[in-house]
Design a protein around this motif. Sequence first.
Motif, mmCIF file in Angstrom:
data_model
loop_
_atom_site.group_PDB
_atom_site.id
_atom_site.type_symbol
_atom_site.label_atom_id
_atom_site.label_comp_id
_atom_site.label_asym_id
_atom_site.label_seq_id
_atom_site.Cartn_x
_atom_site.Cartn_y
_atom_site.Cartn_z
ATOM 1 N N PHE A 37 0.829 -1.199 0.000
ATOM 2 C CA PHE A 37 0.000 0.000 0.000
ATOM 3 C C PHE A 37 0.866 1.253 0.000
ATOM 4 C CE2 PHE A 37 -2.613 3.160 2.419
ATOM 5 C CZ PHE A 37 -3.552 3.379 1.433
ATOM 6 N N ARG A 38 2.028 1.213 0.654
ATOM 7 C CA ARG A 38 2.973 2.336 0.624
ATOM 8 C C ARG A 38 3.379 2.649 -0.821
ATOM 9 N NH1 ARG A 38 2.911 5.323 5.171
ATOM 10 N NH2 ARG A 38 3.676 4.240 7.027
ATOM 11 N N ASN A 39 3.644 1.622 -1.610
ATOM 12 C CA ASN A 39 4.002 1.843 -3.015
ATOM 13 C C ASN A 39 2.848 2.487 -3.770
ATOM 14 O OD1 ASN A 39 6.553 0.779 -2.688
ATOM 15 N ND2 ASN A 39 6.007 -1.254 -3.452
ATOM 16 N N TYR A 40 1.629 2.028 -3.493
ATOM 17 C CA TYR A 40 0.458 2.589 -4.166
ATOM 18 C C TYR A 40 0.239 4.041 -3.740
ATOM 19 C CZ TYR A 40 -4.364 2.950 -5.863
ATOM 20 O OH TYR A 40 -5.507 3.347 -6.515
ATOM 21 N N GLU A 41 0.427 4.320 -2.443
ATOM 22 C CA GLU A 41 0.286 5.696 -1.943
ATOM 23 C C GLU A 41 1.236 6.651 -2.665
ATOM 24 O OE1 GLU A 41 -0.985 6.329 2.644
ATOM 25 O OE2 GLU A 41 0.959 5.379 2.319
ATOM 26 N N ALA A 42 2.440 6.172 -2.935
ATOM 27 C CA ALA A 42 3.449 6.992 -3.611
ATOM 28 C C ALA A 42 3.167 7.142 -5.098
ATOM 29 C CB ALA A 42 4.833 6.377 -3.411
ATOM 30 N N ARG A 43 2.136 6.461 -5.579
ATOM 31 C CA ARG A 43 1.743 6.345 -6.984
ATOM 32 C C ARG A 43 2.663 5.407 -7.745
ATOM 33 N NH1 ARG A 43 0.737 10.844 -11.807
ATOM 34 N NH2 ARG A 43 0.381 9.278 -13.449
ATOM 35 N N GLY A 44 3.958 5.555 -7.542
ATOM 36 C CA GLY A 44 4.900 4.684 -8.232
ATOM 37 C C GLY A 44 6.263 4.743 -7.574
ATOM 38 N N ARG A 45 7.160 3.841 -8.016
ATOM 39 C CA ARG A 45 8.517 3.792 -7.491
ATOM 40 C C ARG A 45 9.492 3.563 -8.633
ATOM 41 N NH1 ARG A 45 9.025 1.776 -2.212
ATOM 42 N NH2 ARG A 45 11.219 2.431 -2.392
ATOM 43 N N SER A 46 10.706 4.057 -8.456
ATOM 44 C CA SER A 46 11.798 3.735 -9.366
ATOM 45 C C SER A 46 12.431 2.430 -8.908
ATOM 46 C CB SER A 46 12.840 4.855 -9.359
ATOM 47 O OG SER A 46 12.285 6.065 -9.835
ATOM 48 N N VAL A 64 7.729 2.190 -12.081
ATOM 49 C CA VAL A 64 6.495 1.419 -12.086
ATOM 50 C C VAL A 64 5.375 2.277 -11.512
ATOM 51 C CG1 VAL A 64 5.309 -0.645 -11.262
ATOM 52 C CG2 VAL A 64 7.737 -0.757 -11.844
ATOM 53 N N ASP A 65 4.316 2.453 -12.283
ATOM 54 C CA ASP A 65 3.125 3.184 -11.851
ATOM 55 C C ASP A 65 2.177 2.172 -11.234
ATOM 56 O OD1 ASP A 65 0.656 4.444 -11.637
ATOM 57 O OD2 ASP A 65 0.813 5.497 -13.545
ATOM 58 N N TYR A 66 2.052 2.202 -9.897
ATOM 59 C CA TYR A 66 1.243 1.201 -9.209
ATOM 60 C C TYR A 66 -0.244 1.501 -9.246
ATOM 61 C CZ TYR A 66 5.397 -1.189 -7.688
ATOM 62 O OH TYR A 66 6.575 -1.890 -7.686
ATOM 63 N N ARG A 67 -0.610 2.669 -9.654
ATOM 64 C CA ARG A 67 -2.032 2.967 -9.829
ATOM 65 C C ARG A 67 -2.495 2.619 -11.240
ATOM 66 N NH1 ARG A 67 -2.976 8.542 -6.277
ATOM 67 N NH2 ARG A 67 -1.760 7.840 -4.471
ATOM 68 N N ILE A 134 5.945 -9.648 -11.481
ATOM 69 C CA ILE A 134 6.200 -9.489 -10.046
ATOM 70 C C ILE A 134 6.320 -8.011 -9.684
ATOM 71 C CG2 ILE A 134 7.918 -9.883 -8.229
ATOM 72 C CD1 ILE A 134 8.515 -12.579 -9.719
ATOM 73 N N ALA A 135 7.064 -7.249 -10.502
ATOM 74 C CA ALA A 135 7.239 -5.819 -10.214
ATOM 75 C C ALA A 135 5.902 -5.094 -10.163
ATOM 76 C CB ALA A 135 8.148 -5.187 -11.260
ATOM 77 N N LEU A 136 4.980 -5.416 -11.079
ATOM 78 C CA LEU A 136 3.665 -4.772 -11.071
ATOM 79 C C LEU A 136 2.834 -5.174 -9.865
ATOM 80 C CD1 LEU A 136 2.288 -4.823 -14.745
ATOM 81 C CD2 LEU A 136 3.258 -2.893 -13.490
ATOM 82 N N SER A 137 3.081 -6.370 -9.325
ATOM 83 C CA SER A 137 2.253 -6.875 -8.221
ATOM 84 C C SER A 137 2.584 -6.255 -6.877
ATOM 85 C CB SER A 137 2.410 -8.398 -8.112
ATOM 86 O OG SER A 137 3.644 -8.754 -7.505
ATOM 87 N N LEU A 138 3.677 -5.479 -6.800
ATOM 88 C CA LEU A 138 4.153 -4.973 -5.509
ATOM 89 C C LEU A 138 3.504 -3.655 -5.102
ATOM 90 C CD1 LEU A 138 7.905 -5.952 -5.850
ATOM 91 C CD2 LEU A 138 6.110 -7.134 -4.569
ATOM 92 N N GLY A 139 2.311 -3.397 -5.584
ATOM 93 C CA GLY A 139 1.520 -2.251 -5.164
ATOM 94 C C GLY A 139 0.070 -2.674 -5.039
ATOM 95 N N SER A 140 -0.618 -2.164 -4.020
ATOM 96 C CA SER A 140 -2.016 -2.520 -3.792
ATOM 97 C C SER A 140 -2.772 -1.313 -3.259
ATOM 98 C CB SER A 140 -2.118 -3.669 -2.780
ATOM 99 O OG SER A 140 -3.465 -3.955 -2.462
ATOM 100 N N ASP A 141 -4.043 -1.187 -3.670
ATOM 101 C CA ASP A 141 -4.829 -0.028 -3.241
ATOM 102 C C ASP A 141 -5.387 -0.162 -1.835
ATOM 103 O OD1 ASP A 141 -6.740 -1.952 -3.680
ATOM 104 O OD2 ASP A 141 -7.925 -0.777 -5.100
ATOM 105 N N ARG A 142 -5.047 -1.245 -1.132
ATOM 106 C CA ARG A 142 -5.459 -1.401 0.266
ATOM 107 C C ARG A 142 -4.448 -2.277 0.997
ATOM 108 N NH1 ARG A 142 -9.082 -4.064 -2.823
ATOM 109 N NH2 ARG A 142 -10.580 -2.382 -2.577
ATOM 110 N N PRO A 143 -4.275 -2.068 2.299
ATOM 111 C CA PRO A 143 -3.345 -2.926 3.065
ATOM 112 C C PRO A 143 -3.827 -4.365 3.100
ATOM 113 C CG PRO A 143 -3.854 -0.892 4.265
ATOM 114 C CD PRO A 143 -4.829 -0.975 3.122
ATOM 115 N N ASP A 144 -2.885 -5.281 3.274
ATOM 116 C CA ASP A 144 -3.236 -6.671 3.505
ATOM 117 C C ASP A 144 -3.700 -6.853 4.947
ATOM 118 O OD1 ASP A 144 -2.568 -7.783 0.908
ATOM 119 O OD2 ASP A 144 -0.475 -7.398 1.423
ATOM 120 N N ASN A 145 -4.251 -7.991 5.251
ATOM 121 C CA ASN A 145 -4.728 -8.306 6.601
ATOM 122 C C ASN A 145 -3.546 -8.799 7.425
ATOM 123 O OD1 ASN A 145 -5.776 -9.837 8.878
ATOM 124 N ND2 ASN A 145 -7.784 -9.647 7.906
#
Length: 231
Positions: A37-46, A64-67, A134-145
């Motif tokens: 979720f941190r990656n998604y909050e940042a919109r993307g990461r290098s 990578v644009d996680y949104r 895998i790189a695209l999967s490392l962002g999520s619009d909500r935290p995990d449980n």
Amino acid sequence: MVAAAVAAFLIPGSGSGPSGPRALTSDEASRLAITRFRNYEARGRSVTITVPGAAGGLTVTASVDYRGKLGYGVVHGTGRDASSDGLIEWTATAVYVHPMTDAPEHAPASPPRTGWYSRPLRSSGSALDSSLTIALSLGSDRPDNAQLLSQNGAAWWGRDQVNGHQVDIMTGPSSPDRAGTAGNVRYWLGSDGTMYRTRVGVASETQPVVIDFDTGKYVPVTPVPGVTPAR
């Protein structure tokens, strides 16, 4: 869950480590739960993606644009594998390549408008495509449980430093549909849940994929012609 997105590429038993494992504390489980979720909050990461290969690996330096679920960067071959050198952009279903014999260290902020070739992103048999997925999967619009992470085998393995940052090494839980895969995805996480490195074994290679995250400013990804980002 974090592990579910990469389950198709996992090598059973690839998560052995130097000092663990032990059960996560509640704080550690909370940090692991929010890291994507941190990656998604940042919109993307290098990122720098190190892709293994028997004939020589590949290095993908990208954003990578996680949104938008979109990546863009430059590929350099190592060893004997230089045939993939050039610019690359990818989505969850397609890869767009712009071959270059003398690829720059970093991709230009504005992608060329012509010279691109497209192909489907392969779900198996390609270490490069597995790494891109895998790189695209490392962002999520909500935290995990956090509670489920601990219940399904996520663990703490040790401490390390990545580019001067003190981090905890944690492993992810078993995939919901693949028992025994706990520990196959490893994360290097800061005290606030920031992801600094991820390592994942892929079924097509004996060495793992390593994704390092740059803490520099994220440069938004511009789609190349023909690419429709996810909404």
